[in-house]
Design a protein around this motif. Sequence first.
Motif, PDB file in Angstrom:
ATOM      1  N   ALA B  99       0.836  -1.198   0.000  1.00  0.00           N
ATOM      2  CA  ALA B  99       0.000   0.000   0.000  1.00  0.00           C
ATOM      3  C   ALA B  99       0.874   1.253   0.000  1.00  0.00           C
ATOM      4  CB  ALA B  99      -0.926  -0.004   1.207  1.00  0.00           C
ATOM      5  N   ALA B 100       1.992   1.185   0.732  1.00  0.00           N
ATOM      6  CA  ALA B 100       2.828   2.379   0.878  1.00  0.00           C
ATOM      7  C   ALA B 100       3.456   2.807  -0.444  1.00  0.00           C
ATOM      8  CB  ALA B 100       3.909   2.127   1.925  1.00  0.00           C
ATOM      9  N   VAL B 101       3.875   1.833  -1.266  1.00  0.00           N
ATOM     10  CA  VAL B 101       4.548   2.248  -2.500  1.00  0.00           C
ATOM     11  C   VAL B 101       3.581   2.938  -3.458  1.00  0.00           C
ATOM     12  CG1 VAL B 101       6.336   0.473  -2.398  1.00  0.00           C
ATOM     13  CG2 VAL B 101       4.259   0.053  -3.721  1.00  0.00           C
ATOM     14  N   ALA B 102       2.279   2.788  -3.234  1.00  0.00           N
ATOM     15  CA  ALA B 102       1.312   3.396  -4.142  1.00  0.00           C
ATOM     16  C   ALA B 102       1.012   4.846  -3.783  1.00  0.00           C
ATOM     17  CB  ALA B 102       0.009   2.604  -4.119  1.00  0.00           C
ATOM     18  N   VAL B 103       1.459   5.253  -2.601  1.00  0.00           N
ATOM     19  CA  VAL B 103       1.098   6.587  -2.119  1.00  0.00           C
ATOM     20  C   VAL B 103       1.555   7.735  -3.033  1.00  0.00           C
ATOM     21  CG1 VAL B 103       1.547   8.224  -0.257  1.00  0.00           C
ATOM     22  CG2 VAL B 103       0.791   5.924   0.274  1.00  0.00           C
ATOM     23  N   PRO B 104       2.813   7.713  -3.495  1.00  0.00           N
ATOM     24  CA  PRO B 104       3.269   8.858  -4.290  1.00  0.00           C
ATOM     25  C   PRO B 104       2.392   9.126  -5.502  1.00  0.00           C
ATOM     26  CG  PRO B 104       5.121   7.450  -3.750  1.00  0.00           C
ATOM     27  CD  PRO B 104       3.884   6.727  -3.289  1.00  0.00           C
ATOM     28  N   PHE B 105       1.816   8.056  -6.025  1.00  0.00           N
ATOM     29  CA  PHE B 105       1.043   8.151  -7.257  1.00  0.00           C
ATOM     30  C   PHE B 105      -0.063   9.209  -7.206  1.00  0.00           C
ATOM     31  CE2 PHE B 105      -2.092   6.429 -10.320  1.00  0.00           C
ATOM     32  CZ  PHE B 105      -1.280   6.486 -11.436  1.00  0.00           C
ATOM     33  N   VAL B 106      -0.608   9.476  -6.042  1.00  0.00           N
ATOM     34  CA  VAL B 106      -1.722  10.433  -5.988  1.00  0.00           C
ATOM     35  C   VAL B 106      -1.369  11.749  -5.315  1.00  0.00           C
ATOM     36  CG1 VAL B 106      -3.357   8.557  -5.832  1.00  0.00           C
ATOM     37  CG2 VAL B 106      -2.643   9.724  -3.774  1.00  0.00           C
ATOM     38  N   LEU B 107      -0.114  11.906  -4.917  1.00  0.00           N
ATOM     39  CA  LEU B 107       0.219  13.168  -4.243  1.00  0.00           C
ATOM     40  C   LEU B 107       0.136  14.330  -5.217  1.00  0.00           C
ATOM     41  CD1 LEU B 107       3.203  12.595  -1.843  1.00  0.00           C
ATOM     42  CD2 LEU B 107       0.818  12.986  -1.328  1.00  0.00           C
ATOM     43  N   GLY B 484      -6.001  12.029  -6.901  1.00  0.00           N
ATOM     44  CA  GLY B 484      -4.834  12.875  -7.051  1.00  0.00           C
ATOM     45  C   GLY B 484      -4.856  13.758  -8.282  1.00  0.00           C
ATOM     46  N   GLU B 485      -5.846  13.573  -9.160  1.00  0.00           N
ATOM     47  CA  GLU B 485      -5.863  14.292 -10.435  1.00  0.00           C
ATOM     48  C   GLU B 485      -5.938  15.804 -10.206  1.00  0.00           C
ATOM     49  OE1 GLU B 485      -5.932  15.370 -14.321  1.00  0.00           O
ATOM     50  OE2 GLU B 485      -7.390  16.155 -12.910  1.00  0.00           O
ATOM     51  N   PHE B 486      -5.031  16.531 -10.848  1.00  0.00           N
ATOM     52  CA  PHE B 486      -5.059  17.976 -10.682  1.00  0.00           C
ATOM     53  C   PHE B 486      -5.145  18.710 -12.023  1.00  0.00           C
ATOM     54  CE2 PHE B 486      -2.946  22.096 -10.312  1.00  0.00           C
ATOM     55  CZ  PHE B 486      -3.767  22.679  -9.374  1.00  0.00           C
ATOM     56  N   GLY B 487      -4.447  18.203 -13.026  1.00  0.00           N
ATOM     57  CA  GLY B 487      -4.338  18.919 -14.301  1.00  0.00           C
ATOM     58  C   GLY B 487      -5.681  19.282 -14.913  1.00  0.00           C
ATOM     59  N   LEU B 520       0.360  21.266   4.184  1.00  0.00           N
ATOM     60  CA  LEU B 520       1.176  20.079   4.451  1.00  0.00           C
ATOM     61  C   LEU B 520       0.317  18.975   5.053  1.00  0.00           C
ATOM     62  CD1 LEU B 520       4.347  21.769   5.970  1.00  0.00           C
ATOM     63  CD2 LEU B 520       4.193  20.641   3.758  1.00  0.00           C
ATOM     64  N   ALA B 521      -0.502  19.341   6.043  1.00  0.00           N
ATOM     65  CA  ALA B 521      -1.325  18.336   6.714  1.00  0.00           C
ATOM     66  C   ALA B 521      -2.318  17.704   5.735  1.00  0.00           C
ATOM     67  CB  ALA B 521      -2.064  18.966   7.893  1.00  0.00           C
ATOM     68  N   ALA B 522      -2.894  18.529   4.868  1.00  0.00           N
ATOM     69  CA  ALA B 522      -3.842  17.992   3.884  1.00  0.00           C
ATOM     70  C   ALA B 522      -3.132  17.076   2.890  1.00  0.00           C
ATOM     71  CB  ALA B 522      -4.551  19.131   3.146  1.00  0.00           C
ATOM     72  N   SER B 523      -1.886  17.397   2.548  1.00  0.00           N
ATOM     73  CA  SER B 523      -1.120  16.514   1.662  1.00  0.00           C
ATOM     74  C   SER B 523      -0.877  15.168   2.323  1.00  0.00           C
ATOM     75  CB  SER B 523       0.241  17.133   1.326  1.00  0.00           C
ATOM     76  OG  SER B 523       0.082  18.374   0.746  1.00  0.00           O
ATOM     77  N   VAL B 524      -0.528  15.206   3.597  1.00  0.00           N
ATOM     78  CA  VAL B 524      -0.298  13.953   4.323  1.00  0.00           C
ATOM     79  C   VAL B 524      -1.590  13.136   4.373  1.00  0.00           C
ATOM     80  CG1 VAL B 524       0.315  12.960   6.565  1.00  0.00           C
ATOM     81  CG2 VAL B 524       1.607  14.890   5.670  1.00  0.00           C
ATOM     82  N   LEU B 526      -3.967  13.218   2.182  1.00  0.00           N
ATOM     83  CA  LEU B 526      -4.168  12.667   0.838  1.00  0.00           C
ATOM     84  C   LEU B 526      -3.295  11.427   0.648  1.00  0.00           C
ATOM     85  CD1 LEU B 526      -5.854  13.524  -1.594  1.00  0.00           C
ATOM     86  CD2 LEU B 526      -3.931  14.841  -2.396  1.00  0.00           C
ATOM     87  N   ALA B 527      -2.056  11.499   1.145  1.00  0.00           N
ATOM     88  CA  ALA B 527      -1.160  10.350   1.051  1.00  0.00           C
ATOM     89  C   ALA B 527      -1.743   9.166   1.817  1.00  0.00           C
ATOM     90  CB  ALA B 527       0.218  10.716   1.604  1.00  0.00           C
ATOM     91  N   GLY B 528      -2.279   9.437   3.004  1.00  0.00           N
ATOM     92  CA  GLY B 528      -2.889   8.373   3.794  1.00  0.00           C
ATOM     93  C   GLY B 528      -4.067   7.748   3.076  1.00  0.00           C
ATOM     94  N   LEU B 529      -4.895   8.610   2.477  1.00  0.00           N
ATOM     95  CA  LEU B 529      -6.050   8.127   1.716  1.00  0.00           C
ATOM     96  C   LEU B 529      -5.604   7.201   0.591  1.00  0.00           C
ATOM     97  CD1 LEU B 529      -8.564  10.981   0.986  1.00  0.00           C
ATOM     98  CD2 LEU B 529      -8.997   8.778   2.019  1.00  0.00           C
ATOM     99  N   ALA B 530      -4.530   7.594  -0.094  1.00  0.00           N
ATOM    100  CA  ALA B 530      -4.039   6.784  -1.208  1.00  0.00           C
ATOM    101  C   ALA B 530      -3.614   5.417  -0.704  1.00  0.00           C
ATOM    102  CB  ALA B 530      -2.868   7.486  -1.867  1.00  0.00           C
ATOM    103  N   GLY B 531      -2.913   5.418   0.408  1.00  0.00           N
ATOM    104  CA  GLY B 531      -2.460   4.151   0.969  1.00  0.00           C
ATOM    105  C   GLY B 531      -3.635   3.254   1.332  1.00  0.00           C
ATOM    106  N   ILE B 532      -4.631   3.845   1.978  1.00  0.00           N
ATOM    107  CA  ILE B 532      -5.815   3.076   2.379  1.00  0.00           C
ATOM    108  C   ILE B 532      -6.534   2.532   1.145  1.00  0.00           C
ATOM    109  CG2 ILE B 532      -8.099   3.258   3.435  1.00  0.00           C
ATOM    110  CD1 ILE B 532      -6.794   5.383   5.326  1.00  0.00           C
TER     111      ILE B 532
END
Lengths: 346, 548
Positions: B99-107, B484-487, B520-524, B526-532
């Motif tokens: 789960a952790a390795v997938a986190v960066p994908f949505v930051l 994580g989509e922003f564009g 920063l807290a919201a980014s973290v 989001l990272a947690g959400l991605a992991g979950i």
Amino acid sequence: MKSPIRLLAAGLAVTALAACGSTGTQATTSPTPTETDTLTVVTHDSFVLPQELLDQFAEETGYTVTYVAPGDAGTLVNQLILTKDSPLGDVVFGIDNAMASRASREGVLADYTSAAAAGIDAQLAADQLTPVDYGDVCINADSAWFDKHDLEVPATLDDLARPEYKDLLVVSSPATSSPGLSFLLATVGAKGDGWLDYWQSLKDNGLKVVAGWTDAYYTDFSGADGKGDRPLVLSYSTSPAFTLDGDTSTTEALLDTCFRQVEYAGVIAGAQNPVGAGKFIDFLLSDEVQSVIPENMYMYPAVTDTELPADWQKFAPLAETPIEVAPADIDANREAWISQWSEAIG
Amino acid sequence: MTRLAWRAAWVAAAAIPAAFLAVFFAWPAGALILRGFHDGDAWTLAGFEAVFSSARTWRALGFTLASATATTLLCLVLGLPGAHALYRCSFPGRGFLRAAVAVPFVLPTVAVGVAFGALLRPDGLLGFLGLDGSAVSIVAAMVFFNYSVVVRTVGTMWARLDPRLAQAGTTLGAAPLRVFATVTLPALAPAVLSAASLVFLFSSSSYGIVMVLGQTRFHTIETEIWYLTTALLDLRGAAALSVTQLVIVAAALWLSGRAQSSLTRALRLQPDVASSRPLRWRRDGAALVTTLAVAVLLLGLPLIGLAWRSLHRDGVLTLANYTGLASSELPGISVLDALGTSLTTALAATAIAVPLGVLVALVASRRPRVRSGRRALAVLEGAYLLPLGVSAVTVGFGYLITLNRPPLDLRSSLVLIPIAQAVVALPLVVRSLLPTLRAIDPRQLEAAAVLGSTPFDVLRRVELPHLARGLGLAVGFAFATSLGEFGATSFLARPDRPTLPVLVFRLFGRPGAESYGQALAASVMLAGLAGITMALAERLRPREVATW
């Protein structure tokens, strides 16, 4: 060609609507002249006002109000130009003085003069548009850093190119950020035809250019929350009001390096609800909105007699004589200047 | 079901996703590009001349290809051991790592920029490397983003390979490396190529990373398109570059498609993941160490740095940023509302992307006997991947000028956001389902047919169960992509209803310790959400193949 696609698309849209359940939306109504019961407000992505005020406006007017922000301040006018034949909405907020004359020249605006505009400094006025707020984009210094290094805080644009300030300045790019473009205009206003040479001298003096305000202020700047290594950064004259330590600020703005940014609202040409658009502009000039602009959008309210936050009077003074460039000049040369800057510096 | 009705059903299955992409991707992007070839009076190619006579364009083109190629190779080199360690071996903590390795994908890129910037600055933890604002930092961040694409796409396939193949090789006396090169790798080739082409497309069209970490010194085709469109409103130049970008993408897809079709072979896939074995140092040590090194150094450091900074305000260790999130200490900003918007949007986007992706995967995995049929399918499959390679700004501006009249005036509609995100997620969904379907042993299908099953029965009893096993990954990817989509979202954003990445971007754009800390807290968060999300997706398997 278009009609089958449209039909198909309509079908798909319905399916999508069904799939979305709770994220239901307002379908736009067919055009009727002057006033409808919906209002679409087009802004840029830094538009923030307290929800209570927005709700209050909707309640008083009876409109269903939709806010859209299809980009940043720099692209707002371009998007209005692109969509001229099918306007994005009824009223726009966030066109700045770097783009104001382009907007009126391209015919994307309709005339409107608010009754509340009488209380606004005439210097801010622009064709077809109503000033809502303004502020200065200036170089900021980390005062504590200069104290510690026993170095005089620079004061002018020329100082920034002096050897004792080598490798100390970070700015955001005029090609990708709105403050960056303001600073480019400041150098054009101050240096005339020599503006690019001035940039070259900054570059030779170790200038760092980054993509956006955030990168500059939070990553490279040594003051504020940044733990960076550059004590000079491009920001706003109001930024020092947000870096307070007890009753002093740890940063200061260099008031001789400023370019004044004015943000305008206007009725969009071809609006379905021009009456509502006018009401929204009056609302932006109302005392309730003007008085909360500082803490929501970090700008000075345009209506002169609006009360300012106490900290601002002390830590966020405006420049006495901001550097100016004639709007017509900006309109004629903006792209050329950005291109020249990109080729030489960016 | 008659043969004719069966045919018609397949045509419909292909037509629905095709119509969706035609309306929500091809038409908007096409309309904007066409504007670039028309100067109001006549058609013109002036844009090409102007753009390609500039040295800047050639530099951008070169850097795009170089950085995307480097990223792809690095992701493969690092991702294959990762796939082995995380999908072929069982050890405590494996689920967490997956789960952790997938986190960066949505930051959101703006958060990644802050995280990497803080590490690489001259006074940062890795400042001694002198990588601040270098090409290396851009490639490192791209690998950071895309590593999990390789690990997951290859890993899910690897987990289901019949281990007896490799065991046979070992029994016959081949060294482990030789078994890997001659038995395992060829079997994995389709998944490897699939992942590689995704990574190439992602990295060649990334905007935020290049902008933030390149510090305006590096340009890619994507950043040039943004610059020409948003700063100069030079639609002609932007259109010429968009066409160039399409050509590159199409070429990359064609190459990977060619390679895939020549390498794909039917495999006997395990009905479920039975082949995870307890770790054996001699055999798995190298892969595990590589994976842990990547997880800690490349993925962990920036994320830990981000989390560490989020626990500070004004230089003091505190939870204020997190309590501030809950209590809305900033006017007009509610992170909890944004979280709700993000989750709803992601659910809707997943609900659109996954069914469409299933249809595309089923159609693309047909095995027509005629060569022309096979060609048509290859083209079809490539067409669904195009959205990955087309600039978000082109699609975003395209929406503004096309979906603008009743019955489809969607520009100010919240519906368009999940739709746009589904367009972006669809290629990932297709790519995570296809390798599994293609690998079904044709004998299994033939046997069923010989025994009197109708094609529909075969579909229901053989293919859909296989497909279902890839579904967890597909749903996970779709949901995470949307989160994580922003564009594209940034062009459709509603200031009163921002998604979480849009809000993070906005918070980072405001002065003051509160805004910065909450960003920063919201980014973290989001990272947690991605992991979950990814951890849950791992468990999304149909009941009949549950292994617990």
